[in-house]
Design an enzyme around this catalytic site. Sequence first.
Site, PDB file in Angstrom:
ATOM      1  N   ASP A  67      13.638  20.723  17.045  1.00  0.00           N
ATOM      2  CA  ASP A  67      13.885  21.412  15.774  1.00  0.00           C
ATOM      3  C   ASP A  67      12.857  22.508  15.534  1.00  0.00           C
ATOM      4  O   ASP A  67      11.863  22.616  16.251  1.00  0.00           O
ATOM      5  CB  ASP A  67      13.866  20.395  14.612  1.00  0.00           C
ATOM      6  CG  ASP A  67      12.686  19.419  14.685  1.00  0.00           C
ATOM      7  OD1 ASP A  67      11.719  19.708  15.427  1.00  0.00           O
ATOM      8  OD2 ASP A  67      12.734  18.385  14.025  1.00  0.00           O
ATOM      9  N   ASN A 135      11.672   8.090   6.404  1.00  0.00           N
ATOM     10  CA  ASN A 135      13.006   7.775   5.855  1.00  0.00           C
ATOM     11  C   ASN A 135      14.033   7.535   6.974  1.00  0.00           C
ATOM     12  O   ASN A 135      15.236   7.528   6.722  1.00  0.00           O
ATOM     13  CB  ASN A 135      13.493   8.895   4.920  1.00  0.00           C
ATOM     14  CG  ASN A 135      13.675  10.228   5.639  1.00  0.00           C
ATOM     15  OD1 ASN A 135      13.413  10.337   6.835  1.00  0.00           O
ATOM     16  ND2 ASN A 135      14.120  11.237   4.911  1.00  0.00           N
ATOM     17  N   HIS A 137      14.533   9.504   9.632  1.00  0.00           N
ATOM     18  CA  HIS A 137      15.122  10.695  10.283  1.00  0.00           C
ATOM     19  C   HIS A 137      14.607  10.856  11.712  1.00  0.00           C
ATOM     20  O   HIS A 137      13.507  10.414  12.055  1.00  0.00           O
ATOM     21  CB  HIS A 137      14.920  11.965   9.445  1.00  0.00           C
ATOM     22  CG  HIS A 137      13.562  12.588   9.472  1.00  0.00           C
ATOM     23  ND1 HIS A 137      12.800  12.783   8.343  1.00  0.00           N
ATOM     24  CD2 HIS A 137      12.830  13.110  10.486  1.00  0.00           C
ATOM     25  CE1 HIS A 137      11.671  13.388   8.663  1.00  0.00           C
ATOM     26  NE2 HIS A 137      11.668  13.588   9.954  1.00  0.00           N
ATOM     27  N   GLU A 142      18.464  14.246   8.635  1.00  0.00           N
ATOM     28  CA  GLU A 142      18.091  13.438   7.474  1.00  0.00           C
ATOM     29  C   GLU A 142      19.162  12.378   7.198  1.00  0.00           C
ATOM     30  O   GLU A 142      20.280  12.456   7.719  1.00  0.00           O
ATOM     31  CB  GLU A 142      17.936  14.363   6.254  1.00  0.00           C
ATOM     32  CG  GLU A 142      16.819  15.393   6.385  1.00  0.00           C
ATOM     33  CD  GLU A 142      15.430  14.818   6.104  1.00  0.00           C
ATOM     34  OE1 GLU A 142      15.226  13.610   6.326  1.00  0.00           O
ATOM     35  OE2 GLU A 142      14.553  15.589   5.668  1.00  0.00           O
TER      36      GLU A 142
HETATM   37  C1  GLP Z   1       8.978  15.829  11.427  1.00  0.00           C
HETATM   38  C2  GLP Z   1       9.690  16.125  12.751  1.00  0.00           C
HETATM   39  C3  GLP Z   1      10.162  14.851  13.425  1.00  0.00           C
HETATM   40  C4  GLP Z   1       9.035  13.836  13.457  1.00  0.00           C
HETATM   41  C5  GLP Z   1       8.646  13.486  12.039  1.00  0.00           C
HETATM   42  C6  GLP Z   1       7.565  12.426  11.963  1.00  0.00           C
HETATM   43  O1  GLP Z   1       9.838  15.694  10.364  1.00  0.00           O
HETATM   44  N1  GLP Z   1      10.800  17.001  12.577  1.00  0.00           N
HETATM   45  O2  GLP Z   1      10.585  15.167  14.735  1.00  0.00           O
HETATM   46  O3  GLP Z   1       9.434  12.669  14.146  1.00  0.00           O
HETATM   47  O4  GLP Z   1       8.158  14.679  11.449  1.00  0.00           O
HETATM   48  O5  GLP Z   1       6.314  13.025  12.086  1.00  0.00           O
HETATM   49  P1  GLP Z   1       4.956  12.287  12.271  1.00  0.00           P
HETATM   50  O6  GLP Z   1       4.860  11.942  13.708  1.00  0.00           O
HETATM   51  O7  GLP Z   1       3.930  13.300  11.869  1.00  0.00           O
HETATM   52  O8  GLP Z   1       4.957  11.089  11.384  1.00  0.00           O
END
Ligand code: GLP
Length: 240
Positions: A67, A135, A137, A142
């Site tokens: 993304d 959440n 995702h 989402e």
């Molecule tokens: C973002 C990314 C996800 C990632 C998520 C969790 O939203 N788009 O790909 O898994 O964050 O991030 P973190 O590893 O910082 O908890």
Amino acid sequence: MKVITVRDYTELSATAGQMIADLLRSKPACALGLATGGTPLGTYQYLVERYRAGEISLQQVQTFNLDEYCELPRSHPQSYYQFMYDNLFRHVDIVPENIHLPCTDSADLQAQCDSYNALLHATPLDLQLLGIGSNGHIGFCEPGTPFDRETFHTRLTDKTRQDNQRFFDSLDEVPTTAITMGISNILQARAILLIASGEAKAECVAQMVKGPITEQVPASALQLHADVTVIVDEAAAALL
Ligand code: GLP
């Protein structure tokens, strides 16, 4: 789903990094799906160390990120493009032409989604690395995202923006939309590796692994895939 519980973040990063390094050695010209966020940082660090030790090369690898934020130029320090260069690409021998992220620097975001999606269809992913949002995702898919969705322009939930605020100076600066692979794209990868660390992820990890398969928990779609490895530290595994 194969769940591997390790002691802490260091062990998690080495275990995930080792899996990716093994793939790079067995298939040097592989296609890797990559993730951003805080969780993969240790995994990327591990890969950089293996590269510096002469144990792996990314010269023939193609990468496809999950993304990218909209509303940020690629040069912004918090764009995912910049994140990937800072934490992996600039430290290894990857060829710049083989690096792919959704391009959000365009007025026609639908055209960008379509071209990224076409690229994904042309190059099946050998391994998709994933983190998980609190959440549930994955990528920026989402809760409520249909499982058959392919690359799309999505609106981020308040929860996701709040979670990601720590990378920005204020909540106002966190983008409100992004281009993300869809759940269908993620499920098309040959193998999936999801990593999660810390107690804040315990609830969503439990829902992903043993909860019902529901669009309200996008990561629960991974139960439908035949080759998923989940690596969690003890804190993230607390509710399993
Ligand atoms: C973002 C990314 C996800 C990632 C998520 C969790 O939203 N788009 O790909 O898994 O964050 O991030 P973190 O590893 O910082 O908890």
